[in-house]
Design a protein around this motif. Structure first.
Motif, PDB file in Angstrom:
ATOM      1  N   VAL A 173     -14.560  -7.372 -17.318  1.00 54.19           N
ATOM      2  CA  VAL A 173     -14.093  -7.896 -16.157  1.00 54.19           C
ATOM      3  C   VAL A 173     -14.700  -7.533 -14.799  1.00 54.19           C
ATOM      4  N   VAL A 174     -14.696  -8.496 -14.051  1.00 51.43           N
ATOM      5  CA  VAL A 174     -15.423  -8.372 -12.538  1.00 51.43           C
ATOM      6  C   VAL A 174     -14.156  -8.772 -11.744  1.00 51.43           C
ATOM      7  N   THR A 175     -13.803  -8.103 -10.672  1.00 48.22           N
ATOM      8  CA  THR A 175     -12.789  -8.440  -9.844  1.00 48.22           C
ATOM      9  C   THR A 175     -13.486  -8.463  -8.470  1.00 48.22           C
ATOM     10  N   TYR A 176     -13.231  -9.548  -7.623  1.00 44.91           N
ATOM     11  CA  TYR A 176     -13.686  -9.739  -6.247  1.00 44.91           C
ATOM     12  C   TYR A 176     -12.496 -10.126  -5.217  1.00 44.91           C
ATOM     13  N   TYR A 177     -12.367  -9.400  -4.151  1.00 49.42           N
ATOM     14  CA  TYR A 177     -11.513  -9.606  -2.940  1.00 49.42           C
ATOM     15  C   TYR A 177     -12.260  -9.244  -1.662  1.00 49.42           C
ATOM     16  N   ASN A 178     -11.743  -9.796  -0.496  1.00 47.91           N
ATOM     17  CA  ASN A 178     -12.297  -9.359   0.700  1.00 47.91           C
ATOM     18  C   ASN A 178     -11.917  -8.186   1.310  1.00 47.91           C
ATOM     19  N   LEU A 179     -12.754  -7.011   1.025  1.00 50.04           N
ATOM     20  CA  LEU A 179     -12.245  -5.651   1.355  1.00 50.04           C
ATOM     21  C   LEU A 179     -11.792  -5.520   3.026  1.00 50.04           C
ATOM     22  N   ALA A 180     -12.559  -6.401   3.864  1.00 50.67           N
ATOM     23  CA  ALA A 180     -12.680  -6.169   5.191  1.00 50.67           C
ATOM     24  C   ALA A 180     -11.203  -6.917   5.643  1.00 50.67           C
ATOM     25  N   ASP A 181     -10.804  -7.928   4.882  1.00 47.83           N
ATOM     26  CA  ASP A 181      -9.574  -8.631   5.087  1.00 47.83           C
ATOM     27  C   ASP A 181      -8.499  -7.864   4.815  1.00 47.83           C
ATOM     28  N   TRP A 182      -8.355  -7.136   3.645  1.00 51.97           N
ATOM     29  CA  TRP A 182      -7.490  -6.156   3.263  1.00 51.97           C
ATOM     30  C   TRP A 182      -7.259  -4.927   4.285  1.00 51.97           C
ATOM     31  N   ILE A 183      -8.611  -4.641   4.725  1.00 50.73           N
ATOM     32  CA  ILE A 183      -8.462  -3.355   5.855  1.00 50.73           C
ATOM     33  C   ILE A 183      -7.764  -3.868   7.148  1.00 50.73           C
ATOM     34  N   ARG A 184      -8.104  -5.072   7.445  1.00 49.56           N
ATOM     35  CA  ARG A 184      -7.618  -5.527   8.660  1.00 49.56           C
ATOM     36  C   ARG A 184      -6.028  -5.810   8.714  1.00 49.56           C
ATOM     37  N   GLN A 185      -5.513  -6.277   7.554  1.00 45.87           N
ATOM     38  CA  GLN A 185      -4.256  -6.412   7.051  1.00 45.87           C
ATOM     39  C   GLN A 185      -3.174  -5.047   7.139  1.00 45.87           C
ATOM     40  N   VAL A 186      -3.824  -3.953   6.602  1.00 38.07           N
ATOM     41  CA  VAL A 186      -3.146  -2.598   6.477  1.00 38.07           C
ATOM     42  C   VAL A 186      -3.271  -2.005   7.728  1.00 38.07           C
ATOM     43  N   SER A 187      -4.393  -2.283   8.564  1.00 36.15           N
ATOM     44  CA  SER A 187      -4.487  -1.433   9.838  1.00 36.15           C
ATOM     45  C   SER A 187      -3.607  -2.172  11.025  1.00 36.15           C
ATOM     46  N   ALA A 188      -3.131  -3.560  10.773  1.00 33.84           N
ATOM     47  CA  ALA A 188      -2.536  -4.065  11.764  1.00 33.84           C
ATOM     48  C   ALA A 188      -1.279  -3.257  12.314  1.00 33.84           C
ATOM     49  N   TYR A 245       0.941  -1.250  -0.050  1.00 33.67           N
ATOM     50  CA  TYR A 245      -0.065   0.008  -0.190  1.00 33.67           C
ATOM     51  C   TYR A 245       0.795   1.167   0.122  1.00 33.67           C
ATOM     52  N   LEU A 246       0.837   2.196  -1.291  1.00 34.34           N
ATOM     53  CA  LEU A 246       1.865   3.070  -1.453  1.00 34.34           C
ATOM     54  C   LEU A 246       1.464   4.460  -0.827  1.00 34.34           C
ATOM     55  N   ALA A 247       0.423   4.709  -1.282  1.00 36.41           N
ATOM     56  CA  ALA A 247      -0.414   5.814  -0.861  1.00 36.41           C
ATOM     57  C   ALA A 247      -1.716   6.049  -0.760  1.00 36.41           C
ATOM     58  N   THR A 248      -2.304   6.757   0.271  1.00 35.88           N
ATOM     59  CA  THR A 248      -3.369   6.768   0.894  1.00 35.88           C
ATOM     60  C   THR A 248      -4.701   6.650   0.063  1.00 35.88           C
ATOM     61  N   ASP A 249      -5.584   5.850  -0.205  1.00 37.62           N
ATOM     62  CA  ASP A 249      -6.769   5.710  -1.317  1.00 37.62           C
ATOM     63  C   ASP A 249      -7.627   6.438  -0.506  1.00 37.62           C
ATOM     64  N   GLU A 250      -8.464   7.287  -1.107  1.00 36.86           N
ATOM     65  CA  GLU A 250      -9.671   8.138  -0.341  1.00 36.86           C
ATOM     66  C   GLU A 250     -10.616   7.127   0.461  1.00 36.86           C
ATOM     67  N   GLY A 251     -10.936   7.452   1.498  1.00 31.22           N
ATOM     68  CA  GLY A 251     -11.854   6.723   2.427  1.00 31.22           C
ATOM     69  C   GLY A 251     -11.311   5.302   3.037  1.00 31.22           C
ATOM     70  N   LEU A 252     -10.020   5.021   2.740  1.00 29.03           N
ATOM     71  CA  LEU A 252      -9.268   3.946   3.220  1.00 29.03           C
ATOM     72  C   LEU A 252      -8.328   4.160   4.148  1.00 29.03           C
ATOM     73  N   PRO A 253      -7.651   3.240   5.059  1.00 29.95           N
ATOM     74  CA  PRO A 253      -6.659   3.829   5.991  1.00 29.95           C
ATOM     75  C   PRO A 253      -5.599   4.459   5.509  1.00 29.95           C
ATOM     76  N   GLU A 254      -5.114   5.094   6.356  1.00 27.43           N
ATOM     77  CA  GLU A 254      -3.605   5.664   5.687  1.00 27.43           C
ATOM     78  C   GLU A 254      -2.403   4.641   5.438  1.00 27.43           C
ATOM     79  N   ALA A 255      -1.951   5.056   4.321  1.00 30.19           N
ATOM     80  CA  ALA A 255      -0.823   4.015   3.629  1.00 30.19           C
ATOM     81  C   ALA A 255       0.512   4.247   4.347  1.00 30.19           C
ATOM     82  N   LYS A 256       1.042   3.416   4.897  1.00 29.93           N
ATOM     83  CA  LYS A 256       2.518   3.580   5.301  1.00 29.93           C
ATOM     84  C   LYS A 256       3.157   2.490   4.944  1.00 29.93           C
ATOM     85  N   GLY A 257       3.136   2.081   3.716  1.00 27.95           N
ATOM     86  CA  GLY A 257       4.232   0.931   3.218  1.00 27.95           C
ATOM     87  C   GLY A 257       3.671  -0.464   3.500  1.00 27.95           C
TER      88      GLY A 257
END
Length: 133
Positions: free
Chosen positions: A118-133, A85-97
């Motif tokens: 093309v339709v892409t799916y992933y678990n956003l809650a899991d991603w948020i948990r990982q970058v917020s840890a 995660y390189l740069a903070t995406d609007e509405g998501l946690p702060e990026a800190k690498g």
């Protein structure tokens, strides 16, 4: 080019950061269904989305498995997203690498060897948990 070849070329270009080569795989009327977002229609909007993603994220897709139906009009892929995660995406946690690893999948419609949807799916809650840890 077969449907499998088109999908493989698309993902190879993604991993290489070659948006132009990804665009070459798309029909002009591409419908891009973004995870938890709006449908973007047309190559211009797809390119703008990729520019945004490249600014905010560095990702490599691994463990790729591609499925194609018999007539080559539909395909799917399952993979692991390995990212930073390189740069903070609007509405998501702060990026800190922060790094993350997520299972994901994409679904495709194809016409004349080009991707029309093309339709892409992933678990956003899991991603948020990982970058917020």
């Amino acid at each position: 080019m077969s449907a499998r070849d088109t999908i493989e070329t698309y993902f190879t270009a993604f991993n290489a950061g070659e948006t132009d080569k990804m665009l070459d795989c798309l029909a002009d009327d591409i419908a891009h269904h973004v995870n938890e977002g709006q449908v973007r229609e047309g190559k211009e909007k797809f390119a703008a989305f990729n520019d945004h993603m490249t600014r905010c994220y560095k990702e490599e897709l691994t463990d790729m498995v591609i499925f194609v139906n018999e007539d080559g009009t539909r395909a799917a892929a399952e993979f692991i997203v390995n990212g930073t995660y390189l740069a903070t995406d609007e509405g998501l946690p702060e990026a800190k690498g922060q790094t993350y690893r997520l299972p994901a999948g994409s679904f495709f419609s194809l016409r004349d060897g080009k991707i029309t949807r093309v339709v892409t799916y992933y678990n956003l809650a899991d991603w948020i948990r990982q970058v917020s840890a």
